[in-house]
Scaffold this motif. Structure first.
Motif, PDB file in Angstrom:
ATOM      1  N   VAL A   1       0.819  -1.208   0.000  1.00 59.57           N
ATOM      2  CA  VAL A   1       0.000   0.000   0.000  1.00 59.57           C
ATOM      3  C   VAL A   1       0.855   1.262   0.000  1.00 59.57           C
ATOM      4  O   VAL A   1       1.797   1.385   0.777  1.00 59.57           O
ATOM      5  CB  VAL A   1      -0.895   0.068   1.271  1.00 59.57           C
ATOM      6  CG1 VAL A   1      -1.902   1.186   1.126  1.00 59.57           C
ATOM      7  CG2 VAL A   1      -1.590  -1.246   1.530  1.00 59.57           C
TER       8      VAL A   1
ATOM      9  N   SER B   1      -1.605  10.438   1.415  1.00 57.15           N
ATOM     10  CA  SER B   1      -0.999  11.252   2.451  1.00 57.15           C
ATOM     11  C   SER B   1      -0.815  10.408   3.694  1.00 57.15           C
ATOM     12  O   SER B   1      -1.776   9.969   4.297  1.00 57.15           O
ATOM     13  CB  SER B   1      -1.894  12.440   2.782  1.00 57.15           C
ATOM     14  OG  SER B   1      -3.137  11.961   3.232  1.00 57.15           O
ATOM     15  N   ALA B   2       0.418  10.155   4.016  1.00 58.42           N
ATOM     16  CA  ALA B   2       0.707   9.474   5.266  1.00 58.42           C
ATOM     17  C   ALA B   2       2.004  10.056   5.790  1.00 58.42           C
ATOM     18  O   ALA B   2       3.036   9.960   5.146  1.00 58.42           O
ATOM     19  CB  ALA B   2       0.839   7.973   5.050  1.00 58.42           C
ATOM     20  N   ALA B   3       1.927  10.709   6.949  1.00 62.76           N
ATOM     21  CA  ALA B   3       3.132  11.277   7.545  1.00 62.76           C
ATOM     22  C   ALA B   3       3.810  10.172   8.341  1.00 62.76           C
ATOM     23  O   ALA B   3       3.300   9.741   9.363  1.00 62.76           O
ATOM     24  CB  ALA B   3       2.762  12.448   8.438  1.00 62.76           C
ATOM     25  N   LEU B   4       4.939   9.699   7.865  1.00 70.54           N
ATOM     26  CA  LEU B   4       5.641   8.632   8.563  1.00 70.54           C
ATOM     27  C   LEU B   4       6.448   9.233   9.712  1.00 70.54           C
ATOM     28  O   LEU B   4       6.747  10.423   9.699  1.00 70.54           O
ATOM     29  CB  LEU B   4       6.554   7.894   7.585  1.00 70.54           C
ATOM     30  CG  LEU B   4       5.818   7.221   6.429  1.00 70.54           C
ATOM     31  CD1 LEU B   4       6.808   6.562   5.484  1.00 70.54           C
ATOM     32  CD2 LEU B   4       4.844   6.181   6.945  1.00 70.54           C
ATOM     33  N   PRO B   5       6.797   8.394  10.708  1.00 67.78           N
ATOM     34  CA  PRO B   5       7.551   8.923  11.847  1.00 67.78           C
ATOM     35  C   PRO B   5       8.824   9.629  11.383  1.00 67.78           C
ATOM     36  O   PRO B   5       9.687   8.997  10.776  1.00 67.78           O
ATOM     37  CB  PRO B   5       7.900   7.665  12.650  1.00 67.78           C
ATOM     38  CG  PRO B   5       6.871   6.668  12.256  1.00 67.78           C
ATOM     39  CD  PRO B   5       6.479   6.985  10.852  1.00 67.78           C
TER      40      PRO B   5
ATOM     41  N   LEU C   1      -0.316   5.164   0.242  1.00 67.70           N
ATOM     42  CA  LEU C   1      -1.455   6.071   0.300  1.00 67.70           C
ATOM     43  C   LEU C   1      -1.030   7.479  -0.085  1.00 67.70           C
ATOM     44  O   LEU C   1       0.143   7.809  -0.097  1.00 67.70           O
ATOM     45  CB  LEU C   1      -2.075   6.070   1.698  1.00 67.70           C
ATOM     46  CG  LEU C   1      -2.737   4.771   2.138  1.00 67.70           C
ATOM     47  CD1 LEU C   1      -3.337   4.936   3.513  1.00 67.70           C
ATOM     48  CD2 LEU C   1      -3.796   4.335   1.149  1.00 67.70           C
TER      49      LEU C   1
ATOM     50  N   MET D   1       8.297   0.940   0.721  1.00 68.21           N
ATOM     51  CA  MET D   1       7.533   0.265   1.782  1.00 68.21           C
ATOM     52  C   MET D   1       6.385  -0.540   1.186  1.00 68.21           C
ATOM     53  O   MET D   1       6.048  -1.615   1.684  1.00 68.21           O
ATOM     54  CB  MET D   1       6.988   1.295   2.778  1.00 68.21           C
ATOM     55  CG  MET D   1       8.056   1.885   3.691  1.00 68.21           C
ATOM     56  SD  MET D   1       7.464   3.322   4.603  1.00 68.21           S
ATOM     57  CE  MET D   1       6.211   2.601   5.650  1.00 68.21           C
TER      58      MET D   1
END
Lengths: 307, 260
Positions: free
Chosen positions: A82, A86-90, A84, A144
């Motif tokens: 997957v 908008s995904a704010a990763l650490p 996406l 990822m």
């Protein structure tokens, strides 16, 4: 109707958010090894469709399946990757750590280095996520998505924020994955992206599939030029001419769709000496797309001159 | 395109690999906060500095038992933070930023997310507990037996859990950047009202009567018992904390299932 040849399927699915109908009895199926592009204006229901296939929401009616299972079943999701929109990763984790963590969710993941190399981020493994540029962050998210050796990849607007070079590299990587048998569901704003990658294009508007077919079929719909003019000729007469696909009057002007603009223009000028405001517009994929969605909207759209 | 048609056997995840996913999630969660001074420094420094000031330097004039009482109180104050902030703030931010959505879409084992955060909170609580114990023993020279030290440590370590649950519930109710401020507005008054900063006996009667409402009050009573200042009723306090924990988790789970 349930079809076993689909690895991911929406079957007569309706999804509402309060008063808003996000998906309105939509049917959508993905076959193994296929790259399906979902196109549509914002709010058309693309994200909702993806969200249902990922098990993030439940359909109000109809059925959703992923590898023949409920997408909320983790066994089904172990076969997907997957990315996406908008995904704010650490921000404080390093790229290598993010890949190792994601790989740990899967039964037989790719080696971290291999996944990174496929996405072109193998030189960034020791860097913190926050220190990367927007385009680099997107490529890490792509790494990822593929690090679990997925059979099906969901890519939601994957090349937003990438420069042309990075976009080309990502396309190459996606083509390679598809050649290796991976299926892909891609949503995109960039029509050239769909054109470059997709086996099949599905245009969604107002929660429905309004056009589905190969890129060539979609392009064929737009091989037409559009002639615009002010004339006293009757639409019924012009529509009957050879080579004219469609003819109508809009805001006092005549619009003619045709694959043979030269012949039609010659005949128009011959038939009406008083004809004015003549324009011939070439429709690209973008215009086709606008056209397709406009037919459903009944909202006038500003035409773009062919460059 | 002919290789595509052959069906690939559905992958199965061995128990070892599932366990590894939990370990990796916890490791990643700990690492990202260890590298985040904005979270780590206040969480570690507030209880330590407060204890140093009020429990050690200014304590002598207030009576011989003050360093002992405040060891319990500031310990509780300290271990509340990683639970409330580590869980509450990060959940509120990650629901907003799309990270939780991404993790839900990925095949992350259910529970790994929460257990990862819980591990991180307990790790930070361990550090706080050890810090304060060292200060009490070596700077304030509080007399503690080995079993008292061990009991206090265990009370504080497990005492993180009700606050993790509370953070979980708060994080499921609010979203985004406003979370740290809001959690402070719960954390600080609750610490004050349960007698962690000033002994309850110095506070107005209605605050004293209200104190048993707060989970931190019960944890403080248990911490005091651990170091020989208890007033009995330990099982009652344990029971209240357990009920709070379960209730918070159930409410949060229901809320997250509904609204994501």
């Amino acid at each position: 109707m349930h079809n076993d040849s689909y690895i991911a399927q929406l079957d007569g699915v309706t999804k509402r958010y309060g008063q808003l109908v996000a998906l309105d009895g939509i049917d959508l199926g993905l076959r193994r090894g296929e790259l399906l592009a979902l196109l549509g204006p914002n709010g058309a229901g693309k994200s909702t469709a993806i969200g249902l296939l990922l098990g993030l929401h439940r359909a109000d009616s109809g059925s959703v399946s992923l590898f023949g299972r409920d997408p909320q079943d983790i066994e089904a999701r172990r076969r997907i990757g997957v990315m996406l929109q908008s995904a704010a990763l650490p921000p404080t984790l390093k790229v290598g750590e993010l890949l190792k963590l994601t790989a740990s969710y899967y039964p037989s993941p790719r080696d971290t280095g291999e996944a990174a190399a496929m996405a072109g981020v193998d030189d960034l493994l020791g860097r913190r996520y926050a220190a990367l540029s927007g385009g680099q962050q997107r490529r890490v998210q792509f790494a990822m998505a593929l690090c679990g050796r997925p059979e099906l990849l969901f890519l939601d607007e994957p090349t937003v924020g990438m420069d042309i070079d990075a976009r080309q590299k990502l396309w190459t990587a996606i083509r390679q994955l598809v050649a290796d048998g991976c299926s892909v569901v891609l949503t995109t704003h960039y029509l050239e992206e769909a054109e470059a990658l997709a086996d099949r294009v599905c245009v969604i508007a107002h929660g429905k599939v309004i056009s589905e077919g190969s890129v060539d079929a979609l392009r064929a719909r737009v091989a037409y030029r559009r002639i615009r003019c002010t004339t006293s000729l009757d639409t019924g007469v012009v529509a009957a001419w050879p080579g004219v696909a469609e003819c109508h009057i809009e805001q006092g002007r005549m619009f003619v769709s045709t694959a043979q603009p030269e012949n039609v223009v010659r005949r128009l000028l011959a038939a009406d000496a008083a004809l004015t405001d003549l324009e011939v517009l070439r429709a690209g994929l973008a215009e086709a797309f606008t056209e397709l969605t406009r037919d459903n909207d009944d909202v006038p759209v500003v035409e773009k001159e062919a460059a | 395109m002919n290789a595509i048609a052959t069906p690939i056997a559905p992958p199965s995840m061995s128990r070892g690999r599932v366990f590894n996913a939990y370990v990796q999630e916890a490791k990643a969660e700990c690492l990202r906060y260890l590298r985040n001074p904005g979270f780590l420094l206040p969480t570690l420094l507030f209880p330590s500095v407060f204890y140093l000031m009020f429990g050690i330097f200014l304590a002598r004039s207030n009576g011989p038992e003050v360093p002992r009482i405040l060891l319990a109180a500031y310990g509780v104050f300290g271990v509340m933070a990683p639970g409330l902030f580590g869980f509450g703030v990060s959940l509120a931010l990650e629901r907003d930023s799309g990270l939780l959505t991404l993790k839900r879409a990925m095949p992350m084992p259910p529970g790994a997310y929460l257990i990862g955060k819980m591990t991180m909170a307990m790790g930070v609580a361990t550090v706080i507990s050890v810090f304060l114990l060292c200060m009490a023993l070596f700077l304030a020279h509080v007399q503690l037996s080995g079993s008292q030290i061990a009991t206090l440590f265990v009370v504080q370590l497990l005492g993180v859990l009700p606050f993790c649950a509370m953070g979980l519930l708060i994080g499921s109710l609010i979203k985004g950047q406003g979370a740290p401020g809001l959690i402070n507005m719960i954390y600080l008054p609750m610490a004050f009202l349960s007698g962690l900063w000033f002994p309850l006996s110095m506070l107005p009667a209605f605050i004293q009567r209200l104190a048993p409402v707060w989970p931190s009050y019960h944890l403080n009573q248990l911490a005091l018992s651990a170091i020989g200042l208890g007033q009995g009723g330990e099982w009652g306090h344990i029971g209240v904390l357990a009920i709070y924990t379960v209730a918070f988790v159930l409410l949060a789970a229901r809320r997250l299932r509904r609204y994501g």
